[in-house]
Design a protein around this motif. Structure first.
Motif, mmCIF file in Angstrom:
data_model
loop_
_atom_site.group_PDB
_atom_site.id
_atom_site.type_symbol
_atom_site.label_atom_id
_atom_site.label_comp_id
_atom_site.label_asym_id
_atom_site.label_seq_id
_atom_site.Cartn_x
_atom_site.Cartn_y
_atom_site.Cartn_z
ATOM 1 N N ALA A 98 0.829 -1.219 0.000
ATOM 2 C CA ALA A 98 0.000 0.000 0.000
ATOM 3 C C ALA A 98 0.856 1.260 0.000
ATOM 4 C CB ALA A 98 -0.905 0.017 1.233
ATOM 5 N N ALA A 99 0.346 2.284 -0.623
ATOM 6 C CA ALA A 99 1.060 3.573 -0.601
ATOM 7 C C ALA A 99 0.060 4.707 -0.727
ATOM 8 C CB ALA A 99 2.072 3.634 -1.734
ATOM 9 N N TYR A 100 0.491 5.855 -0.242
ATOM 10 C CA TYR A 100 -0.296 7.074 -0.418
ATOM 11 C C TYR A 100 0.625 8.138 -0.996
ATOM 12 C CZ TYR A 100 -2.902 11.285 0.597
ATOM 13 O OH TYR A 100 -3.544 12.487 0.467
ATOM 14 N N SER A 101 0.130 8.827 -2.017
ATOM 15 C CA SER A 101 0.971 9.819 -2.688
ATOM 16 C C SER A 101 0.257 11.160 -2.818
ATOM 17 C CB SER A 101 1.350 9.291 -4.080
ATOM 18 O OG SER A 101 2.094 10.265 -4.764
ATOM 19 N N PRO A 102 0.531 12.095 -1.877
ATOM 20 C CA PRO A 102 -0.034 13.430 -2.073
ATOM 21 C C PRO A 102 0.661 14.088 -3.261
ATOM 22 C CG PRO A 102 1.235 13.301 -0.008
ATOM 23 C CD PRO A 102 1.408 11.993 -0.711
ATOM 24 N N ILE A 103 -0.150 14.691 -4.119
ATOM 25 C CA ILE A 103 0.403 15.290 -5.336
ATOM 26 C C ILE A 103 0.246 16.805 -5.273
ATOM 27 C CG2 ILE A 103 0.086 15.488 -7.841
ATOM 28 C CD1 ILE A 103 -0.864 12.573 -7.805
ATOM 29 N N GLY A 104 1.334 17.488 -5.586
ATOM 30 C CA GLY A 104 1.280 18.952 -5.597
ATOM 31 C C GLY A 104 2.545 19.528 -4.988
ATOM 32 N N SER A 109 0.744 21.955 0.125
ATOM 33 C CA SER A 109 -0.158 20.890 0.582
ATOM 34 C C SER A 109 -0.018 20.717 2.088
ATOM 35 C CB SER A 109 0.097 19.596 -0.203
ATOM 36 O OG SER A 109 1.014 18.791 0.443
ATOM 37 N N PRO A 110 -1.127 20.436 2.791
ATOM 38 C CA PRO A 110 -1.102 20.420 4.256
ATOM 39 C C PRO A 110 -0.102 19.396 4.795
ATOM 40 C CG PRO A 110 -3.335 20.096 3.386
ATOM 41 C CD PRO A 110 -2.427 20.067 2.222
ATOM 42 N N LEU A 111 0.499 19.734 5.921
ATOM 43 C CA LEU A 111 1.495 18.849 6.527
ATOM 44 C C LEU A 111 0.890 17.482 6.854
ATOM 45 C CD1 LEU A 111 4.334 18.387 7.644
ATOM 46 C CD2 LEU A 111 3.555 19.368 9.816
ATOM 47 N N ASP A 112 -0.395 17.474 7.259
ATOM 48 C CA ASP A 112 -0.952 16.163 7.642
ATOM 49 C C ASP A 112 -1.059 15.210 6.449
ATOM 50 O OD1 ASP A 112 -3.108 17.377 6.506
ATOM 51 O OD2 ASP A 112 -4.447 17.165 8.225
ATOM 52 N N GLU A 113 -1.136 15.748 5.226
ATOM 53 C CA GLU A 113 -1.110 14.885 4.036
ATOM 54 C C GLU A 113 0.255 14.215 3.888
ATOM 55 O OE1 GLU A 113 -3.669 14.381 1.376
ATOM 56 O OE2 GLU A 113 -4.546 14.727 3.348
ATOM 57 N N GLN A 114 1.311 15.014 4.134
ATOM 58 C CA GLN A 114 2.675 14.467 4.028
ATOM 59 C C GLN A 114 2.891 13.427 5.127
ATOM 60 O OE1 GLN A 114 4.063 15.715 1.358
ATOM 61 N NE2 GLN A 114 2.592 17.385 1.176
ATOM 62 N N ARG A 116 0.614 11.599 6.496
ATOM 63 C CA ARG A 116 -0.152 10.388 6.156
ATOM 64 C C ARG A 116 0.678 9.501 5.206
ATOM 65 N NH1 ARG A 116 -5.094 8.280 6.501
ATOM 66 N NH2 ARG A 116 -5.710 6.944 4.810
ATOM 67 N N ALA A 117 1.372 10.151 4.263
ATOM 68 C CA ALA A 117 2.229 9.378 3.345
ATOM 69 C C ALA A 117 3.313 8.645 4.136
ATOM 70 C CB ALA A 117 2.849 10.293 2.290
ATOM 71 N N LEU A 118 3.874 9.304 5.146
ATOM 72 C CA LEU A 118 4.897 8.636 5.972
ATOM 73 C C LEU A 118 4.286 7.466 6.748
ATOM 74 C CD1 LEU A 118 7.088 11.495 7.466
ATOM 75 C CD2 LEU A 118 7.584 9.993 5.572
ATOM 76 N N ALA A 119 3.070 7.655 7.258
ATOM 77 C CA ALA A 119 2.428 6.587 8.037
ATOM 78 C C ALA A 119 2.175 5.356 7.162
ATOM 79 C CB ALA A 119 1.122 7.099 8.640
ATOM 80 N N VAL A 120 1.613 5.580 5.961
ATOM 81 C CA VAL A 120 1.247 4.432 5.104
ATOM 82 C C VAL A 120 2.481 3.823 4.428
ATOM 83 C CG1 VAL A 120 -0.141 3.687 3.113
ATOM 84 C CG2 VAL A 120 -1.030 5.434 4.658
#
Ligand SMILES: NC(=O)c1ccc[n+]([C@@H]2O[C@H](COP(=O)([O-])OP(=O)(O)OC[C@H]3O[C@@H](n4cnc5c(N)ncnc54)[C@H](OP(=O)(O)O)[C@@H]3O)[C@@H](O)[C@H]2O)c1
Length: 278
Positions: A98-104, A109-114, A116-120
């Motif tokens: 699994a992976a999450y990739s915030p784009i932008g 982009s909000p820190l919590d998006e980044q 979340r990518a580290l968590a997943v």
């Protein structure tokens, strides 16, 4: 180290496999490829319904047992919950997919998006490899596949955090390959290039550049990874991707590689049809 042939796959990587991020794309392809070699598979991701359909299609096609575990890999403690759901089932093969990739742009982009990518992409594979890798090492056999990406090879504008997490997966896999091989555990950093998954197709409406190899079929990625597991610490999937990454590593300076990839990702991800993260 040698690759597992059809016959020794189950004794080497049984009794159960676990695919984290299994409901679609490369994860679903891994689940089928593993089941086709005779291993029962535990399937983890957030959405239960696609997991249930996948489980049914695996049992129909390959006649092996499956276990559906719905969970969010971004949640602290999720690996303990997965272990509880497994009960007495021992995991001999782990695919952390699994992976999450915030784009932008990073600063937009909000820190919590980044985070979340580290968590997943970082904490979850780390915790899964630690939990199940320790049991494999005690048993003296097993296999772990950590999903990386060609983005791991250089910083990448517009997906800077995602690329950095994929570098983590690659380097962790290679270190674990060396540590665990004396314990009979095979580890592979699986470096995928563009692959035609639902996630990729939603976020990538255009071909990244005229030099980009065509997107691979997820089934080809999963097959190649399982064939290579046990033979090498990490591997770029697909001949065309290997040729491009060799070219970039040998012939381009870091500065040129980063700016060239950044031009392609800006063109790609500033496109109006792109979803900003999945
Ligand atoms: N596709 C490509 O072009 C490409 C290229 C290079 C590397 N990769 C790597 O290959 C892997 C798979 O990529 P992909 O394109 O097939 O799929 P993806 O869109 O990154 O994710 C696919 C799977 O992960 C699950 N997932 C996502 N977030 C989750 C979470 N928080 N908790 C639990 N499960 C979660 C999704 O199911 P739910 O939505 O049901 O949770 C889905 O089953 C990733 O590690 C990616 O970095 C892909």
């Amino acid at each position: 180290m040698v690759r597992a042939t059809g016959r020794d796959f189950v004794p080497r990587y049984g009794p159960w496999a676990l695919v984290a991020g299994a409901s679609e794309g490369i994860g679903a392809a891994f689940a089928h490829a593993i089941a086709s070699r005779g291993l029962p598979v535990a399937l983890v991701s957030r959405r239960r319904q696609p997991l249930e359909s996948l489980a049914a299609s695996i049992t129909r096609a390959h006649g092996v047992e499956t276990l559906v575990i719905s969970g969010d890999l971004a949640t602290p403690g999720v690996v303990g919950e997965i272990a509880d759901a497994l009960g007495q089932r021992e995991i001999g093969l782990l695919v952390a997919n699994a992976a999450y990739s915030p784009i932008g742009r990073f600063v937009d982009s909000p820190l919590d998006e980044q985070e979340r990518a580290l968590a997943v992409n970082v904490i979850a594979p780390l915790a899964l490899a630690h939990r199940f890798g320790a049991a494999m090492a005690r048993r003296g056999r097993g296999g772990i596949v950590l999903m990386s990406s060609l983005t791991a090879f250089q910083g990448t504008a517009m997906i800077a955090t995602y690329a950095a997490t994929k570098a983590f997966n690659l380097v962790l896999a290679e270190g674990l390959w060396d540590e665990l091989r004396d314990h009979g555990v095979d580890v592979l950093g699986c470096i995928a290039g563009a692959t035609a998954t639902p996630g990729y197709l939603t976020t990538t409406p255009l071909r990244p550049s005229r030099f980009s190899p065509p997107a691979m079929d997820p089934r080809a990625v999963a097959e190649e990874a399982l064939v290579r597991l046990g033979t090498t610490p990490s591997m770029v999937m697909g001949r065309a991707n290997r040729a491009v990454s060799l070219f970039m590593a040998r012939l381009l300076s870091r500065k040129r590689a980063v700016t060239m990839i950044g031009r392609a990702t800006r063109r790609l991800y500033e496109h109006p049809l792109v979803e900003k993260g999945r």
